[in-house]
Design a protein around this motif. Structure first.
Motif, PDB file in Angstrom:
ATOM      1  N   GLU A 184      19.519 -29.749   2.626  1.00  0.00           N
ATOM      2  CA  GLU A 184      20.637 -30.688   2.747  1.00  0.00           C
ATOM      3  C   GLU A 184      20.814 -31.150   4.189  1.00  0.00           C
ATOM      4  O   GLU A 184      21.145 -32.310   4.444  1.00  0.00           O
ATOM      5  CB  GLU A 184      21.915 -30.054   2.206  1.00  0.00           C
ATOM      6  CG  GLU A 184      21.785 -29.744   0.731  1.00  0.00           C
ATOM      7  CD  GLU A 184      22.962 -30.177  -0.092  1.00  0.00           C
ATOM      8  OE1 GLU A 184      23.761 -31.008   0.375  1.00  0.00           O
ATOM      9  OE2 GLU A 184      23.052 -29.687  -1.222  1.00  0.00           O
ATOM     10  N   ILE A 185      20.586 -30.251   5.140  1.00  0.00           N
ATOM     11  CA  ILE A 185      20.668 -30.650   6.542  1.00  0.00           C
ATOM     12  C   ILE A 185      19.515 -31.600   6.875  1.00  0.00           C
ATOM     13  O   ILE A 185      19.711 -32.604   7.577  1.00  0.00           O
ATOM     14  CB  ILE A 185      20.681 -29.416   7.472  1.00  0.00           C
ATOM     15  CG1 ILE A 185      21.956 -28.593   7.226  1.00  0.00           C
ATOM     16  CG2 ILE A 185      20.605 -29.843   8.941  1.00  0.00           C
ATOM     17  CD1 ILE A 185      21.965 -27.239   7.900  1.00  0.00           C
ATOM     18  N   ASP A 186      18.324 -31.327   6.349  1.00  0.00           N
ATOM     19  CA  ASP A 186      17.201 -32.254   6.534  1.00  0.00           C
ATOM     20  C   ASP A 186      17.551 -33.639   5.983  1.00  0.00           C
ATOM     21  O   ASP A 186      17.234 -34.662   6.604  1.00  0.00           O
ATOM     22  CB  ASP A 186      15.943 -31.734   5.825  1.00  0.00           C
ATOM     23  CG  ASP A 186      15.278 -30.586   6.562  1.00  0.00           C
ATOM     24  OD1 ASP A 186      15.492 -30.431   7.786  1.00  0.00           O
ATOM     25  OD2 ASP A 186      14.524 -29.831   5.898  1.00  0.00           O
TER      26      ASP A 186
ATOM     27  N   GLN B 182      19.070 -39.403   6.446  1.00  0.00           N
ATOM     28  CA  GLN B 182      20.032 -40.478   6.206  1.00  0.00           C
ATOM     29  C   GLN B 182      20.418 -41.193   7.489  1.00  0.00           C
ATOM     30  O   GLN B 182      20.803 -42.348   7.463  1.00  0.00           O
ATOM     31  CB  GLN B 182      21.289 -39.927   5.536  1.00  0.00           C
ATOM     32  CG  GLN B 182      21.101 -39.548   4.096  1.00  0.00           C
ATOM     33  CD  GLN B 182      22.336 -38.850   3.535  1.00  0.00           C
ATOM     34  OE1 GLN B 182      23.187 -38.345   4.253  1.00  0.00           O
ATOM     35  NE2 GLN B 182      22.415 -38.814   2.204  1.00  0.00           N
ATOM     36  N   ARG B 183      20.314 -40.516   8.590  1.00  0.00           N
ATOM     37  CA  ARG B 183      20.663 -41.106   9.876  1.00  0.00           C
ATOM     38  C   ARG B 183      19.440 -41.624  10.633  1.00  0.00           C
ATOM     39  O   ARG B 183      19.520 -41.967  11.799  1.00  0.00           O
ATOM     40  CB  ARG B 183      21.439 -40.103  10.715  1.00  0.00           C
ATOM     41  CG  ARG B 183      22.901 -40.076  10.255  1.00  0.00           C
ATOM     42  CD  ARG B 183      23.541 -38.729  10.407  1.00  0.00           C
ATOM     43  NE  ARG B 183      24.880 -38.755   9.856  1.00  0.00           N
ATOM     44  CZ  ARG B 183      25.175 -38.599   8.557  1.00  0.00           C
ATOM     45  NH1 ARG B 183      24.223 -38.443   7.679  1.00  0.00           N
ATOM     46  NH2 ARG B 183      26.417 -38.614   8.143  1.00  0.00           N
ATOM     47  N   GLY B 184      18.308 -41.640   9.944  1.00  0.00           N
ATOM     48  CA  GLY B 184      17.100 -42.193  10.536  1.00  0.00           C
ATOM     49  C   GLY B 184      16.450 -41.323  11.593  1.00  0.00           C
ATOM     50  O   GLY B 184      15.639 -41.805  12.388  1.00  0.00           O
TER      51      GLY B 184
ATOM     52  N   LEU C 119      24.358 -35.995  18.443  1.00  0.00           N
ATOM     53  CA  LEU C 119      24.373 -35.856  16.991  1.00  0.00           C
ATOM     54  C   LEU C 119      23.948 -34.449  16.573  1.00  0.00           C
ATOM     55  O   LEU C 119      24.540 -33.867  15.660  1.00  0.00           O
ATOM     56  CB  LEU C 119      23.459 -36.892  16.342  1.00  0.00           C
ATOM     57  CG  LEU C 119      23.419 -36.813  14.813  1.00  0.00           C
ATOM     58  CD1 LEU C 119      24.789 -37.063  14.199  1.00  0.00           C
ATOM     59  CD2 LEU C 119      22.400 -37.798  14.263  1.00  0.00           C
ATOM     60  N   LEU C 120      22.938 -33.891  17.237  1.00  0.00           N
ATOM     61  CA  LEU C 120      22.492 -32.539  16.897  1.00  0.00           C
ATOM     62  C   LEU C 120      23.611 -31.520  17.112  1.00  0.00           C
ATOM     63  O   LEU C 120      23.818 -30.626  16.292  1.00  0.00           O
ATOM     64  CB  LEU C 120      21.260 -32.152  17.713  1.00  0.00           C
ATOM     65  CG  LEU C 120      20.004 -32.990  17.508  1.00  0.00           C
ATOM     66  CD1 LEU C 120      18.874 -32.486  18.410  1.00  0.00           C
ATOM     67  CD2 LEU C 120      19.581 -33.019  16.060  1.00  0.00           C
ATOM     68  N   GLU C 121      24.322 -31.660  18.195  1.00  0.00           N
ATOM     69  CA  GLU C 121      25.442 -30.739  18.463  1.00  0.00           C
ATOM     70  C   GLU C 121      26.566 -30.937  17.453  1.00  0.00           C
ATOM     71  O   GLU C 121      27.155 -29.956  16.985  1.00  0.00           O
ATOM     72  CB  GLU C 121      25.961 -30.924  19.885  1.00  0.00           C
ATOM     73  CG  GLU C 121      25.026 -30.365  20.924  1.00  0.00           C
ATOM     74  CD  GLU C 121      25.630 -30.310  22.310  1.00  0.00           C
ATOM     75  OE1 GLU C 121      26.875 -30.171  22.429  1.00  0.00           O
ATOM     76  OE2 GLU C 121      24.862 -30.402  23.280  1.00  0.00           O
ATOM     77  N   ALA C 122      26.857 -32.188  17.116  1.00  0.00           N
ATOM     78  CA  ALA C 122      27.911 -32.452  16.125  1.00  0.00           C
ATOM     79  C   ALA C 122      27.519 -31.856  14.776  1.00  0.00           C
ATOM     80  O   ALA C 122      28.353 -31.250  14.090  1.00  0.00           O
ATOM     81  CB  ALA C 122      28.149 -33.959  16.005  1.00  0.00           C
ATOM     82  N   GLU C 123      26.252 -32.029  14.383  1.00  0.00           N
ATOM     83  CA  GLU C 123      25.783 -31.451  13.117  1.00  0.00           C
ATOM     84  C   GLU C 123      25.888 -29.939  13.156  1.00  0.00           C
ATOM     85  O   GLU C 123      26.303 -29.309  12.188  1.00  0.00           O
ATOM     86  CB  GLU C 123      24.336 -31.893  12.834  1.00  0.00           C
ATOM     87  CG  GLU C 123      23.723 -31.241  11.616  1.00  0.00           C
ATOM     88  CD  GLU C 123      23.048 -29.914  11.936  1.00  0.00           C
ATOM     89  OE1 GLU C 123      23.305 -28.927  11.217  1.00  0.00           O
ATOM     90  OE2 GLU C 123      22.272 -29.843  12.909  1.00  0.00           O
TER      91      GLU C 123
END
Length: 159
Positions: free
Chosen positions: A25-27, A32-34, A109-113
């Motif tokens: 799901e994380i993948d 989805q965000r390209g 984005l990586l940190e937010a995820e």
């Protein structure tokens, strides 16, 4: 011929499947965000390098509590994806790993995820009657009392 032990359900196979499903799901979130070329095992090292700056593979492995071999393989993959590069360290014998501009652009984005994933996991833990984080801690305590290898050996026929 003895019974095939792989034919019966494994005790922890559902847990492995659950963890794999969460990772998938994380993948999908990244897709989805390209975001391409970023695998889950890359995110911790990228964030750590973003906060600490250049580090050797050994320092990065120690900081993230993985083996040097595992981190070396991860860094090689990160390099292939254009997310890190190696530079000469303080002496000519050491190499330091640093982020590329592409990795720096992805970091917010990586940190937010990462933060969102941790919060979602806390939410899941709170939603179930016996939190998985509690189960893990209880298992660690049980294994501190008696190693898994000893438990395994106890169920094997004498050699």
């Amino acid at each position: 011929m003895p019974h095939d032990p792989t034919a019966q359900a494994s005790v922890w196979r559902p847990l492995r499947r659950l963890l794999n499903d969460l990772d998938d799901e994380i993948d999908q979130f990244y897709a989805q965000r390209g975001i391409t070329g970023v695998r889950l095992r890359f995110v911790g090292p990228l964030i750590r390098l973003g906060h600490r700056g250049a580090m050797s593979i050994r320092e990065l492995a120690d900081a993230l509590e993985v083996t040097h071999s595992a981190m070396s393989q991860t860094v090689a993959s990160l390099r292939r994806e254009g997310l890190v590069r190696s530079v000469t360290g303080t002496d000519a014998r050491t190499r330091q790993i640093t982020l590329t501009d592409r990795a720096r652009q992805l970091l917010p984005l990586l940190e937010a995820e990462w933060r969102a994933t941790e919060q979602a996991l806390r939410d899941l833990d709170a939603e179930i009657p016996y939190a998985l984080s509690r189960a893990v801690a209880d298992l660690q305590q049980a294994l501190a009392r008696r190693r898994f290898r000893d438990r395994l050996t106890a169920h094997l026929p004498p050699s």
